[in-house]
Design an enzyme around this catalytic site. Structure first.
Site, PDB file in Angstrom:
ATOM      1  N   SER A 143       8.014  14.767  -4.027  1.00 23.53           N
ATOM      2  CA  SER A 143       8.184  16.177  -3.677  1.00 23.53           C
ATOM      3  C   SER A 143       9.656  16.370  -3.355  1.00 23.53           C
ATOM      4  O   SER A 143      10.369  15.399  -3.082  1.00 23.53           O
ATOM      5  CB  SER A 143       7.332  16.514  -2.442  1.00 23.53           C
ATOM      6  OG  SER A 143       7.701  17.747  -1.864  1.00 23.53           O
ATOM      7  N   TYR A 156       4.082  14.788   6.119  1.00 22.47           N
ATOM      8  CA  TYR A 156       4.265  14.951   4.672  1.00 22.47           C
ATOM      9  C   TYR A 156       5.658  14.493   4.260  1.00 22.47           C
ATOM     10  O   TYR A 156       5.816  13.735   3.295  1.00 22.47           O
ATOM     11  CB  TYR A 156       4.057  16.412   4.298  1.00 22.47           C
ATOM     12  CG  TYR A 156       3.992  16.681   2.816  1.00 22.47           C
ATOM     13  CD1 TYR A 156       2.842  16.406   2.089  1.00 22.47           C
ATOM     14  CD2 TYR A 156       5.078  17.227   2.133  1.00 22.47           C
ATOM     15  CE1 TYR A 156       2.772  16.658   0.722  1.00 22.47           C
ATOM     16  CE2 TYR A 156       5.021  17.481   0.773  1.00 22.47           C
ATOM     17  CZ  TYR A 156       3.859  17.201   0.073  1.00 22.47           C
ATOM     18  OH  TYR A 156       3.796  17.450  -1.275  1.00 22.47           O
TER      19      TYR A 156
END
Length: 267
Positions: A143, A156
């Site tokens: 990401s 995350y």
């Protein structure tokens, strides 16, 4: 260049979104595709049908909880019994947003387990076999949050930064395996920015609520904040990049993290 006939791909978290798009891209190039996810029988069948329609010569769905190490071990045995894996795509992931002080501890553990530790376990199980055959591709879906941080996403961001680091170590360890002719064994990350998937829906909903329920306005607000192109990516675009990384000509591309983020991480 994109002929994957005779290759077997395993894509985690592939019943929807980016994972399904990658599975369709690999299947469309002739690969046998092992799908995975926590899905109903109907959802699994629908995903298999989409990948078959894309051109895959054989498709099978495998269930498995990526939080559970013993379940991952069983999943690896089942997949390998079906076919030795040439292409591993670690896409399974979950997200939860909250300030660090309010982040539930069990949520921290779950996000680290699924987004990071699961990739370690699948790579450890499958990469030695790739090395023995002289060809392998590991594509870890990181990401932009594996490259830069954002507030309210501690687990995350920690997991995705860890995934980038894990990928670099594995890339170095396997860099000399195989040859130009065999294709070698490579490990790379793709780092999507805002992409049209279910994982960003809660953030879209929160922004839409701040704009009187206007979903389009909520998406625009997200893009203005981070993504200079002012455009989201479609999952099929991530699939096309993953397919290219599987080509034999990509034998010397390893240890990289490729952003697909409209300039987000360039700022």
């Amino acid at each position: 260049m994109s002929d994957l006939s005779g290759k077997t791909a395993f894509v985690t978290g592939s019943v929807q979104g980016i994972g399904l798009a990658i599975a369709k891209a690999l299947g469309g190039a002739g690969a046998r595709v092992a799908l995975h996810g926590l899905a109903t029988r109907e959802e699994a069948a629908a995903a298999c049908a989409e990948v078959t329609a894309a051109g895959a010569c054989d498709v099978r769905f495998f269930a498995g909880d990526m939080c559970d190490v013993s379940a991952i071990e069983g999943l690896m045995r089942d997949v390998r019994a079906w076919g030795e894996v040439d292409i591993l795509v670690n896409n399974a992931g979950i997200q939860h947003t909250a300030p660090l002080a309010d982040m539930p501890r069990d949520t921290w553990e779950a996000i680290l387990a699924i987004n990071l530790s699961a990739a370690f376990h699948t790579m450890q199980a499958l990469m030695p076999v790739m090395a023995a055959r002289g060809f392998g591709r590991v594509i870890n879906i990181a990401s932009v949050h594996g490259l830069v941080a954002s507030k309210d996403k501690a687990p995350y961001v920690a997991a995705k930064f860890g995934l980038v680091g894990l990928s670099r170590v594995a890339a170095l360890e396997y860099a000399s395996v195989g040859s130009r002719d065999s294709g070698g064994v490579t490990v790379n990350c793709i780092a999507p920015g805002w992409t049209e998937t279910a994982i960003i829906e809660p953030q879209i909903a929160a922004r839409a609520a701040a704009h009187g329920g206007d979903r389009a306005a909520g998406i625009a607000a997200l893009l203005r904040e981070k993504q200079p192109s002012q455009r989201t990516s479609d999952p099929s675009e991530i699939g096309a990049l993953a397919l290219w990384l599987c080509a034999a000509v990509a034998h010397n591309i390893t240890g990289t993290t490729i952003p697909v983020d409209g300039g987000w991480t360039t700022q």
